[in-house]
Design a protein around this motif. Sequence first.
Motif, mmCIF file in Angstrom:
data_model
loop_
_atom_site.group_PDB
_atom_site.id
_atom_site.type_symbol
_atom_site.label_atom_id
_atom_site.label_comp_id
_atom_site.label_asym_id
_atom_site.label_seq_id
_atom_site.Cartn_x
_atom_site.Cartn_y
_atom_site.Cartn_z
ATOM 1 N N VAL A 13 0.845 -1.202 0.000
ATOM 2 C CA VAL A 13 0.000 0.000 0.000
ATOM 3 C C VAL A 13 0.877 1.248 0.000
ATOM 4 O O VAL A 13 2.049 1.210 0.387
ATOM 5 C CB VAL A 13 -0.943 0.034 1.226
ATOM 6 N N ASP A 17 -1.227 6.396 2.030
ATOM 7 C CA ASP A 17 -2.634 6.568 2.389
ATOM 8 C C ASP A 17 -3.357 5.247 2.578
ATOM 9 O O ASP A 17 -4.580 5.224 2.799
ATOM 10 C CB ASP A 17 -3.354 7.386 1.312
ATOM 11 N N GLU A 45 -3.711 2.921 0.250
ATOM 12 C CA GLU A 45 -4.300 2.455 -0.997
ATOM 13 C C GLU A 45 -3.448 1.337 -1.603
ATOM 14 O O GLU A 45 -2.217 1.411 -1.614
ATOM 15 C CB GLU A 45 -4.410 3.600 -2.010
ATOM 16 N N ARG A 67 -7.123 0.149 1.957
ATOM 17 C CA ARG A 67 -8.222 0.169 0.994
ATOM 18 C C ARG A 67 -7.849 -0.634 -0.239
ATOM 19 O O ARG A 67 -6.777 -0.462 -0.813
ATOM 20 C CB ARG A 67 -8.549 1.608 0.607
ATOM 21 N N GLU A 97 -12.620 -1.001 2.725
ATOM 22 C CA GLU A 97 -11.618 -0.631 3.719
ATOM 23 C C GLU A 97 -11.628 -1.663 4.835
ATOM 24 O O GLU A 97 -12.692 -2.026 5.345
ATOM 25 C CB GLU A 97 -11.893 0.761 4.294
#
Length: 283
Positions: free
Chosen positions: A43, A46, A48, A98, A103
């Motif tokens: 990730v 953030d 992601e 996420r 999430e």
Amino acid sequence: MSVVSELCLYPIKSCAGISLREAVLTPAGLMSQQIYDREWMVVDADGEALTQREFPKMALIVPRIKGDMLEIHAPGMLRLEIPLGLPHPDDERLRRVRVWDDEVDAYDCDEMIATWFSKAIGTDCRLVRFHPDAKRLANVTWTGGVEVPTFFSDGFPMLVIGTGSLQDLNEKLAAQGRAALPMNRFRPNIVFSDVPPFEEEFAELYRIGEAVLKPVKPCPRCPIPSIDQATGEFGPDPLDILQTYRVNPRVGDHVTFGINTILREGEGQIVRVGQTVDMELAF
């Protein structure tokens, strides 16, 4: 009758897979030595998910299960070892991450591991591991209302492709003077041989030993099949050929190749390469 010809586990989302001779079937996908498919994910700051779509060199990050370690290799990098044991339940290294629209909580691996992956991929990132108390479900619209768990997959626990489907594509590529593609471009978990092109998509059920699997959603394809998994480089994209005959109105006219699949019966059963598959057609 069809046969299981390949099994592949992807411990880290969008990194190289591990070819297996056998695997345990679970509702969340294939499992080997207590390691689940897409149990880890890379990730950004953030939280992601990072994938080969943006960072094709992730294909060159190669995990292997060695004893009680996940051993990871990448070109020009020292070997990395990650303990397979889960962190203590009171471990506070939790991070909200996420993947697509979902999430979930995940364990944040340590700074040394983050530094290794950042160097290997070429961008600041971290490695996280799916938290055992986290809950992420496949889309119930496609599972018939059944709650099907998945880890960090794009959306479903298993992807099935038949060798006949790839052969059909490669024949079309050859007719255009283009090179054949290997199956790993499409990153399936289970490959069936001795099945006509795309027949796996028209099955109601697959019976493998005592286990029953159900195909549920054709797999829309992204640019990843254009990435050479041996070099981490973009090459000719087969989507232009697939576009001519694989547009699927069931998924908004996206190009599809392969079928997302769930386990209906047989949790804990072992599936093996060479095992026969009884394919029950839906018509």
